[in-house]
Scaffold this motif. Structure first.
Motif, PDB file in Angstrom:
ATOM      1  N   ALA A 129       2.464  -6.690   0.200  1.00 54.95           N
ATOM      2  CA  ALA A 129       2.923  -6.329   1.544  1.00 54.95           C
ATOM      3  C   ALA A 129       1.787  -5.821   2.428  1.00 54.95           C
ATOM      4  N   ILE A 130       0.654  -5.483   1.825  1.00 52.20           N
ATOM      5  CA  ILE A 130      -0.479  -4.955   2.592  1.00 52.20           C
ATOM      6  C   ILE A 130      -1.506  -6.070   2.761  1.00 52.20           C
ATOM      7  N   PRO A 131      -1.706  -6.557   3.972  1.00 47.60           N
ATOM      8  CA  PRO A 131      -2.632  -7.687   4.174  1.00 47.60           C
ATOM      9  C   PRO A 131      -4.074  -7.306   3.881  1.00 47.60           C
ATOM     10  N   ALA A 132      -4.873  -8.311   3.603  1.00 44.62           N
ATOM     11  CA  ALA A 132      -6.286  -8.085   3.291  1.00 44.62           C
ATOM     12  C   ALA A 132      -7.006  -7.380   4.433  1.00 44.62           C
ATOM     13  N   LEU A 178      -6.964   1.436  -0.602  1.00 46.68           N
ATOM     14  CA  LEU A 178      -5.767   1.690   0.182  1.00 46.68           C
ATOM     15  C   LEU A 178      -5.617   3.199   0.333  1.00 46.68           C
ATOM     16  N   ALA A 179      -4.968   3.604   1.412  1.00 46.08           N
ATOM     17  CA  ALA A 179      -4.850   5.031   1.716  1.00 46.08           C
ATOM     18  C   ALA A 179      -3.649   5.645   1.004  1.00 46.08           C
ATOM     19  N   PHE A 180      -3.894   6.798   0.391  1.00 42.94           N
ATOM     20  CA  PHE A 180      -2.802   7.598  -0.160  1.00 42.94           C
ATOM     21  C   PHE A 180      -3.131   9.067   0.091  1.00 42.94           C
ATOM     22  N   PRO A 181      -2.820   9.567   1.298  1.00 48.14           N
ATOM     23  CA  PRO A 181      -3.062  10.986   1.589  1.00 48.14           C
ATOM     24  C   PRO A 181      -2.151  11.852   0.731  1.00 48.14           C
ATOM     25  N   ARG A 182      -2.694  12.402  -0.325  1.00 55.44           N
ATOM     26  CA  ARG A 182      -1.871  13.033  -1.361  1.00 55.44           C
ATOM     27  C   ARG A 182      -1.136  14.273  -0.877  1.00 55.44           C
ATOM     28  N   MET A 183      -1.597  14.893   0.213  1.00 55.90           N
ATOM     29  CA  MET A 183      -0.907  16.073   0.727  1.00 55.90           C
ATOM     30  C   MET A 183       0.319  15.708   1.560  1.00 55.90           C
ATOM     31  N   GLY A 184       0.492  14.412   1.831  1.00 56.96           N
ATOM     32  CA  GLY A 184       1.688  13.964   2.534  1.00 56.96           C
ATOM     33  C   GLY A 184       1.432  13.564   3.973  1.00 56.96           C
ATOM     34  N   LEU A 185       2.457  12.986   4.585  1.00 56.54           N
ATOM     35  CA  LEU A 185       2.359  12.524   5.968  1.00 56.54           C
ATOM     36  C   LEU A 185       2.237  13.712   6.920  1.00 56.54           C
ATOM     37  N   ALA A 217     -11.597  12.684  15.520  1.00 45.92           N
ATOM     38  CA  ALA A 217     -10.173  12.369  15.386  1.00 45.92           C
ATOM     39  C   ALA A 217      -9.869  11.104  16.170  1.00 45.92           C
ATOM     40  N   ARG A 218      -9.188  10.170  15.515  1.00 45.59           N
ATOM     41  CA  ARG A 218      -8.865   8.903  16.165  1.00 45.59           C
ATOM     42  C   ARG A 218      -7.390   8.596  15.960  1.00 45.59           C
ATOM     43  N   GLN A 219      -6.826   7.877  16.912  1.00 41.88           N
ATOM     44  CA  GLN A 219      -5.452   7.397  16.812  1.00 41.88           C
ATOM     45  C   GLN A 219      -5.421   5.935  17.234  1.00 41.88           C
ATOM     46  N   CYS A 220      -4.614   5.151  16.537  1.00 44.73           N
ATOM     47  CA  CYS A 220      -4.451   3.741  16.862  1.00 44.73           C
ATOM     48  C   CYS A 220      -3.261   3.229  16.065  1.00 44.73           C
ATOM     49  N   PRO A 221      -2.733   2.065  16.391  1.00 44.12           N
ATOM     50  CA  PRO A 221      -1.725   1.473  15.507  1.00 44.12           C
ATOM     51  C   PRO A 221      -2.358   1.254  14.132  1.00 44.12           C
ATOM     52  N   GLN A 226       2.427   3.135   5.888  1.00 44.34           N
ATOM     53  CA  GLN A 226       2.956   2.059   5.043  1.00 44.34           C
ATOM     54  C   GLN A 226       2.261   2.054   3.684  1.00 44.34           C
ATOM     55  N   GLN A 227       0.942   2.212   3.681  1.00 40.04           N
ATOM     56  CA  GLN A 227       0.198   2.237   2.427  1.00 40.04           C
ATOM     57  C   GLN A 227       0.633   3.418   1.558  1.00 40.04           C
ATOM     58  N   TYR A 228       0.830   4.559   2.190  1.00 43.31           N
ATOM     59  CA  TYR A 228       1.265   5.754   1.467  1.00 43.31           C
ATOM     60  C   TYR A 228       2.630   5.531   0.815  1.00 43.31           C
ATOM     61  N   ARG A 229       3.556   4.955   1.564  1.00 40.92           N
ATOM     62  CA  ARG A 229       4.906   4.744   1.027  1.00 40.92           C
ATOM     63  C   ARG A 229       4.896   3.700  -0.093  1.00 40.92           C
ATOM     64  N   ILE A 230       4.074   2.681   0.041  1.00 47.00           N
ATOM     65  CA  ILE A 230       3.946   1.698  -1.036  1.00 47.00           C
ATOM     66  C   ILE A 230       3.321   2.352  -2.262  1.00 47.00           C
ATOM     67  N   GLY A 231       2.358   3.240  -2.037  1.00 43.91           N
ATOM     68  CA  GLY A 231       1.771   3.974  -3.151  1.00 43.91           C
ATOM     69  C   GLY A 231       2.803   4.802  -3.897  1.00 43.91           C
ATOM     70  N   LEU A 232       3.704   5.446  -3.152  1.00 41.15           N
ATOM     71  CA  LEU A 232       4.775   6.211  -3.795  1.00 41.15           C
ATOM     72  C   LEU A 232       5.640   5.306  -4.663  1.00 41.15           C
ATOM     73  N   GLN A 233       5.991   4.132  -4.131  1.00 34.96           N
ATOM     74  CA  GLN A 233       6.809   3.193  -4.896  1.00 34.96           C
ATOM     75  C   GLN A 233       6.073   2.692  -6.138  1.00 34.96           C
ATOM     76  N   ALA A 234       4.748   2.617  -6.042  1.00 34.13           N
ATOM     77  CA  ALA A 234       3.945   2.137  -7.170  1.00 34.13           C
ATOM     78  C   ALA A 234       3.643   3.232  -8.184  1.00 34.13           C
ATOM     79  N   GLY A 235       4.111   4.463  -7.914  1.00 34.61           N
ATOM     80  CA  GLY A 235       3.929   5.544  -8.869  1.00 34.61           C
ATOM     81  C   GLY A 235       2.692   6.384  -8.668  1.00 34.61           C
ATOM     82  N   VAL A 236       1.998   6.211  -7.535  1.00 31.88           N
ATOM     83  CA  VAL A 236       0.770   6.975  -7.312  1.00 31.88           C
ATOM     84  C   VAL A 236       1.072   8.466  -7.170  1.00 31.88           C
ATOM     85  N   GLY A 237       2.261   8.794  -6.655  1.00 33.91           N
ATOM     86  CA  GLY A 237       2.621  10.196  -6.524  1.00 33.91           C
ATOM     87  C   GLY A 237       2.689  10.912  -7.860  1.00 33.91           C
TER      88      GLY A 237
END
Length: 293
Positions: A129-132, A178-185, A217-221, A226-237
C-alpha cells in the motif's frame, strides 16, 4: 525452524546436563565414563500415532526426555509432554503445534513455520500500500537483497543502524525506510518525521535527524500517518523500532550488524531454494482429520 523448536524443547533436559559433571567427579579415576542414559520414553506400540509423535519430537531434539504422549483434546493430534513443555503433533507426524506466546504451527516434513509464513504474507500485502515514491531508499547499484525498515527519529538503535548504512549497502543490502514515530501521532517524534518526509532531500534530512541535528519544521501533504498505521498493523508497535522486514514480509527483528543481516538473508534465501527444490516430491500434505493409533 528447527533452531526455534530446539530452543523450546531443550529446556527439558537441562537438569540432567547439570548433574553430569558431578557424576564424573565421583567416579574412580580408572573407570571408563559411563555411557549416557537413554532419554526417558513412554512405551508405545510401534507404528502407532503415539510412536510417530515421539519420532517427530526426537527428530528435532534426540536427547529430550518425553514424559507423556497420548490423544489430544484437539482431534487428529497427539499431546506430547517433554519436561515442562507441551506440544501437539499430528497423528501422521507431519505437523507440530507449539502453544503459548511465540507459538506456531510447523510443517515438519517441509520444514516450514506455517504461522510465520501466513503472517509474513499479511505484512507483504500491507507494505504494497506504500508506493516506492514514499520510501526513503539507500541502496547499492546492484542490490542482492532489499529490506524494509520501520524507523523513527529518536531510538538509539535506529540511529546506530543508519550510521552503518554504507556498510549495509556494501553487503549488497538495499534499505527502504518507512516512518514509525513510536511516541504516536501528533508528538514531537511524529513532527520530526513529517519534516523529514516534507524535505526536498529526504535522504539528507533523515541522515541529519539521525545524527541528532534539528530540522526546520515543515508541513506538506505526506504519508507519515499512513505508514505509522500500516506499521501498527504489521506489529511494529509490539516489537518497537527499528523493525526489519524482508521483501517477503519475514521479520528479522530489530537492529542487526550489517554482516549478520547479510547472513540472515543468505540463510532465508537458501531455505527458500531448498523448499522450492523439494516441492515437486515433498509437497506438504493437508492436516489430517481425526484418527487414532
Amino acid at each position: 525452524m528447527k533452531r526455534i523448536l530446539l530452543a523450546m524443547l531443550g529446556a527439558a533436559s537441562l537438569s540432567a546436563c547439570a548433574q553430569a559433571p558431578q557424576a564424573a567427579v565421583a567416579a574412580p579415576a580408572a573407570a571408563k565414563p559411563a555411557a549416557a542414559a537413554a532419554p526417558a520414553t513412554p512405551k508405545v506400540a510401534a507404528g502407532s500415532a503415539d510412536a510417530r509423535a515421539i519420532e517427530a519430537v526426537r527428530s528435532l531434539n534426540a536427547t529430550v526426555a518425553i514424559d507423556k504422549v497420548g490423544a489430544a483434546a484437539m482431534p487428529g493430534f497427539r499431546e506430547v509432554v517433554a519436561g515442562s513443555q507441551v506440544v501437539y503433533v499430528s497423528d501422521d507426524g507431519d505437523y507440530l503445534f507449539l502453544p503459548g506466546p511465540g507459538g506456531a504451527l510447523f510443517n515438519l516434513r517441509a520444514k516450514r513455520n506455517l504461522t510465520q509464513d501466513t503472517v509474513a504474507g499479511l505484512r507483504r500485502d500491507l507494505l504494497k500500500a506504500i508506493p516506492a515514491s514514499e520510501r526513503i531508499v539507500f541502496a547499492p547499484a546492484r542490490p542482492k537483497y532489499t529490506v524494509t525498515v520501520f524507523t523513527d527519529a529518536e531510538c538509539g538503535y535506529c540511529r546506530k543502524l543508519h550510521s552503518e548504512i554504507a556498510e549495509y549497502n556494501r553487503q549488497g543490502i538495499a534499505v527502504e525506510y518507512l516512518a514509525f514515530p513510536r511516541m504516536g501521532l501528533g508528538t514531537e517524534d511524529y513532527k520530526k518525521m513529517v519534516s523529514v518526509w516534507c524535505a526536498a532531500d529526504r535522504r539528507k534530512a533523515l541522515t541529519e535527524v539521525k545524527a541528532g541535528r534539528d530540522l526546520p519544521a515543515r508541513q506538506c501533504p505526506n504519508t507519515v500517518e499512513q505508514q505509522y498505521r500500516i506499521g501498527l498493523q504489521a506489529g511494529v508497535g509490539e516489537t518497537g523500532t527499528p523493525t526489519v522486514l524482508t521483501a517477503d514480509g519475514v521479520q528479522l527483528g530489530g537492529y542487526l550488524p550489517p554482516a549478520r543481516l547479510r547472513e540472515a538473508l543468505d540463510s532465508l534465501a537458501a531455505e527458500a531454494k531448498g523448499a522450492a527444490q523439494q516441492a515437486p516430491t515433498g509437497a506438504a500434505r493437508p492436516v489430517p482429520a481425526a484418527g487414532g493409533a
